[in-house]
Design a protein around this motif. Sequence first.
Motif, PDB file in Angstrom:
ATOM      1  N   SER A   1      -5.165  17.556 -45.533  1.00  0.00           N
ATOM      2  CA  SER A   1      -4.005  17.530 -46.424  1.00  0.00           C
ATOM      3  C   SER A   1      -2.863  16.746 -45.797  1.00  0.00           C
ATOM      4  N   THR A  44     -10.243  16.967 -58.063  1.00  0.00           N
ATOM      5  CA  THR A  44     -10.125  18.073 -57.123  1.00  0.00           C
ATOM      6  C   THR A  44     -10.952  19.256 -57.613  1.00  0.00           C
ATOM      7  N   SER A  52       0.932  13.052 -52.251  1.00  0.00           N
ATOM      8  CA  SER A  52       0.501  14.216 -51.475  1.00  0.00           C
ATOM      9  C   SER A  52      -0.895  14.615 -51.929  1.00  0.00           C
ATOM     10  N   GLU A  79      -4.630  16.940 -50.962  1.00  0.00           N
ATOM     11  CA  GLU A  79      -5.209  18.080 -50.281  1.00  0.00           C
ATOM     12  C   GLU A  79      -6.579  17.715 -49.721  1.00  0.00           C
ATOM     13  N   ASP A 121      -9.809  16.399 -51.777  1.00  0.00           N
ATOM     14  CA  ASP A 121      -9.512  15.598 -52.963  1.00  0.00           C
ATOM     15  C   ASP A 121     -10.333  14.319 -52.922  1.00  0.00           C
TER      16      ASP A 121
END
Length: 143
Positions: free
Chosen positions: A45, A77, A111, A113, A116
Motif C-alpha cells: 500500500s 480490487t 493511493s 492498496e 490492487d
Amino acid sequence: IRHFCPRISAVGTHLPILQWEDKRGLAFTKNNLSYSSNALVIPISGDYYVYAQVTFRGPVGSGSKPGLLTQIITKVTDSYPEPTQLLTGTKTLSENSSGWFQPIYLGAVVSLEAGDKLMVNVSDIKLVDYTKEHKTFFGAFLL
C-alpha cells in the motif's frame, strides 16, 4: 511495464484491455511489482505514480478518422466487485486525413492498496500502435 502486445480481452461490459510484454525489450518490473492476467499487481500500500501512453493510428488511405478515442487506467480490487476508473483520457477527432497518429498520455499520483490490480482499457484496440515501445507503454512506481 512497457511494450504492448496486440491481443484483446475484456472485463464484463467494459472497454477492451491491453495486454503487455513484461520481460522483453524495454519492459521491466522491480520492487516486487508483478504482472498477471493483463494487470500490474501492487505489492504494498502507498502512493504511486501511475502512467500510460497509448498511441492510436489510422491506416494510410482510410479516408476518415473515428469520432472519439478513449484510454482508461482501471483499478480492480478484491474489496469492490466493479472495476474503478482511475484516469481517463479522451480525444475527439474530426478532420479527415490518411495515415494519422494520436497519442494519449495519462499520469497521476494515486493511493493504492496491496493487491490492487491496474490495467489499461481502450475504445478501439484495432487502432493501437504497438510497433514501437516508445509509442505505447504503461507503468507505476511507489513514491
